[in-house]
Design a protein around this motif. Sequence first.
Motif: not given
Length: 175
Positions: A30-38, A43-53
């Motif tokens: 797998f290759v994964c990316c869960w967080r937008a830098v923004g 606000l857009s970056a936060h709403s598109r990002s999956v939390p760490f937990h």
Amino acid sequence: IRMGVFEHDPSSTYTAWIHTERNTQDPSQFVCCWRAVGYDNLLSAHSRSVPFHLAYSFYQRLINSTPEVQIVDITAWRSWEAEQFKHLGVQIKNPVHLGLTGLIQLCSNRRVISIDTALIHLCAAMGHPADLLLPRFPDERWIELRQPQHTYGQHLTFHHSSQFGSWSSLMASLC
């Protein structure tokens, strides 16, 4: 991606220089990316990002179900978060250090899962299948890009969050 393509070879046509082999994906890689830098829109970056937990729980489930799994994460995690993933056996890589060619090689034969990041756009340009996680209300360009006549619609699997700011059920469905 366009800037990277034309800086790579300004005389080439869009993605003509990207050569990929049509191999099947290895279900244990797998290759994964869960967080937008923004940089331009936090606000857009936060709403598109999956939390760490949630990413951590996803990796735990994946490791438990497939012991030989190999996971590479290219998310810009905080250092303590990256250390937690490393303890699970997840490889943390910086996409800036990999460069475009390195990202192309990294995706080869691997299942790619990401939010709306450059990784997804690269996969679409390469014709490489990927899972795209979109928030409940994604930006309007995805209405058109997901159509079957676009490379995005042809190569990406779209997963929508059922509620604004909630990724739990969507993350549970991925493995």
